[in-house]
Write a protein that holds these residues in place. Structure first.
Motif, mmCIF file in Angstrom:
data_model
loop_
_atom_site.group_PDB
_atom_site.id
_atom_site.type_symbol
_atom_site.label_atom_id
_atom_site.label_comp_id
_atom_site.label_asym_id
_atom_site.label_seq_id
_atom_site.Cartn_x
_atom_site.Cartn_y
_atom_site.Cartn_z
ATOM 1 N N ASP A 185 0.822 -1.216 0.000
ATOM 2 C CA ASP A 185 0.000 0.000 0.000
ATOM 3 C C ASP A 185 0.853 1.262 0.000
ATOM 4 O O ASP A 185 0.427 2.312 -0.498
ATOM 5 C CB ASP A 185 -0.931 -0.003 1.210
ATOM 6 C CG ASP A 185 -2.148 -0.908 1.020
ATOM 7 O OD1 ASP A 185 -2.255 -1.527 -0.059
ATOM 8 O OD2 ASP A 185 -2.983 -0.983 1.934
ATOM 9 N N GLN A 212 -5.023 -9.012 -4.527
ATOM 10 C CA GLN A 212 -5.781 -8.041 -3.739
ATOM 11 C C GLN A 212 -5.124 -6.662 -3.777
ATOM 12 O O GLN A 212 -5.810 -5.633 -3.866
ATOM 13 C CB GLN A 212 -5.906 -8.531 -2.294
ATOM 14 C CG GLN A 212 -6.723 -9.801 -2.134
ATOM 15 C CD GLN A 212 -8.172 -9.612 -2.536
ATOM 16 O OE1 GLN A 212 -8.848 -8.706 -2.038
ATOM 17 N NE2 GLN A 212 -8.647 -10.442 -3.436
ATOM 18 N N ARG A 268 -6.748 -3.258 -5.190
ATOM 19 C CA ARG A 268 -6.877 -2.061 -4.361
ATOM 20 C C ARG A 268 -6.276 -0.840 -5.035
ATOM 21 O O ARG A 268 -6.793 0.273 -4.927
ATOM 22 C CB ARG A 268 -6.171 -2.256 -3.008
ATOM 23 C CG ARG A 268 -6.864 -3.116 -2.015
ATOM 24 C CD ARG A 268 -6.323 -2.918 -0.603
ATOM 25 N NE ARG A 268 -4.893 -3.080 -0.478
ATOM 26 C CZ ARG A 268 -4.275 -4.239 -0.256
ATOM 27 N NH1 ARG A 268 -4.997 -5.356 -0.180
ATOM 28 N NH2 ARG A 268 -2.962 -4.302 -0.118
#
Length: 411
Positions: A106, A131, A135
């Motif tokens: 992230d 994932q 995102r």
């Protein structure tokens, strides 16, 4: 030279019968058995030192904390990390890879960036990146595999570009039994400004691993695959990267100060270890490291190579049996995935179990790889330090008996 017959005396579970046959345990890629030294360490902790770590000042708490942090130092030395601050205790490889994908991913990945993995990855090294890509609006790319089961370096050079932020690769395949050139991939990733994440679950128990020599940015592995208990694992990360990252879990243990509306974190490695950790698991992992170190990782690696050199040619001689991955024993670890023509691998494994031989059957948490190989599932025998040539012979005999039964209805 390893004396496997002597070593196996330290594993109580191996001395039992399954379906009225002496057990031959060949499911080590899934989980390894535990020596008495590890079992005794678990029992001793709970009978003598059971207390929470870091926050208590009484004698039991101080003993537990000392043993817990000594285990961390054993991990550091085992993989040659620079400092204990770079070794985080987790629940296992899956948790470790998820932490990297969530925290570092992230932080580092933005829309339009690339994440590169390979077709031979375990689901634990696929889904977290799927994932993350979802995102962030990033692209997930796959390195191809050569016809003989190796990672295709030319494909890697094409897939890894200046848009790549993360390359995540298994050190050793849990299906194909190949050792991937992770140091070469680290150099390639770094030349494009990317980091290298290594899934070491199938490597650390079986061969010497030096994270500094590899120049891995992150390296993950599990205790239960290296004679340790379940529920404990390790994430290694370079300090400069871990310092940038935010914790994934929050609560007790990992805090410095908690105010009404904000909090600050402890220094590495504790800022990532929220809540009461798996204290007994970490201490017993330290005992497993002691056990493996005393035997010698190079010796373990050589022992498995000798077993594969013995059994792989015998497997290849069985008519109607297909072995996946390299056919040359020199390029094959102790993981041997195979199928018998016309027989579902679950039936194969069930028949072998009737002969006392424990193997795995299914997709081995590697569905993209099996789809790539155009098979729905395989049987898999995997060897470890306590296995012998006699075990290999029992495997061959059980396969031949299985083949005979399903062809002619009798054994």
């Amino acid at each position: 030279m390893i004396n496997a017959d002597k070593i196996r005396q330290q594993f109580p579970i191996l001395f039992q019968e399954v379906n009225d046959e002496p057990l031959v345990y060949l499911d080590n890629a899934a989980t390894t058995q535990k020596p008495k030294a590890v079992l005794d360490k678990l029992t001793y902790y709970y009978e003598h030192d059971n207390a929470n770590v870091h926050r208590g000042v009484h004698t039991l708490a101080e003993r537990a904390t000392k043993d817990y942090e000594e285990a961390r130092e054993k991990v550091r030395a085992f993989i040659n990390a620079k400092e204990t601050a770079e070794t985080l205790f987790t629940r296992g490889t899956t948790t470790s890879l998820n932490w990297v994908a969530k925290s570092y991913g992230d932080l580092a990945v933005e829309a339009g960036d690339e994440i590169v993995i390979s077709y031979m990855e375990h689901h634990s090294n696929i889904i977290p990146w799927q994932q993350l890509a979802e995102r962030k609006g990033a692209t997930l790319k796959y390195i191809e595999i050569t016809a003989d089961g190796f990672l295709d370096i030319e494909s890697a050079k094409q897939q890894i570009t200046d848009k790549t932020k993360i390359v995540s690769i298994a050190h050793v395949s849990n299906v194909l039994g190949v050792i991937n050139p992770v140091a070469e991939l680290a150099e390639l990733a770094h030349s494009h400004g990317a980091v290298l994440v290594v899934d070491g679950a199938q490597a650390v128990p079986h061969m010497p691993v030096d994270v500094q020599a590899i120049n891995a940015d992150f390296y993950a592995f599990s205790g239960h695959k290296m004679c340790g208990p379940t529920g404990i694992g390790v994430l290694y990360g370079k300090r400069e990267l871990l310092d940038q990252m935010e914790p994934v879990e929050f609560g007790g243990e990992m805090i410095d100060f908690v105010n009404l509306y904000d909090s600050t974190w402890k220094e590495l490695p504790w800022k990532f270890e929220a809540g009461t950790p798996n204290i007994a698991g970490a201490i017993a992992l330290g005992a497993a490291i002691d056990f493996l170190t005393e035997i010698g990782l190079e010796e373990i690696h050589q022992h498995e190579a000798e077993l594969v050199a013995y059994v792989l040619p015998k497997l290849l001689e069985i008519e109607g049996l297909t072995v996946y991955g390299p056919q040359d024993p020199a390029h094959h670890t102790g993981v041997l995935a195979f199928n018998l023509d016309g027989l579902h691998p679950h039936d194969t494994a069930t028949a072998l179990d009737m002969e006392g031989v424990a193997v795995r059957a299914g997709h081995h948490c590697a569905q993209p790889l099996l789809k790539y190989l155009n098979v729905p599932a395989t049987a898999r025998a995997s060897f470890y330090l306590y296995n012998t040539k006699a075990d290999a012979d029992r495997l061959i005999e059980a396969i031949l008996a299985t083949k005979e039964f399903f062809q002619h209805g009798s054994i």
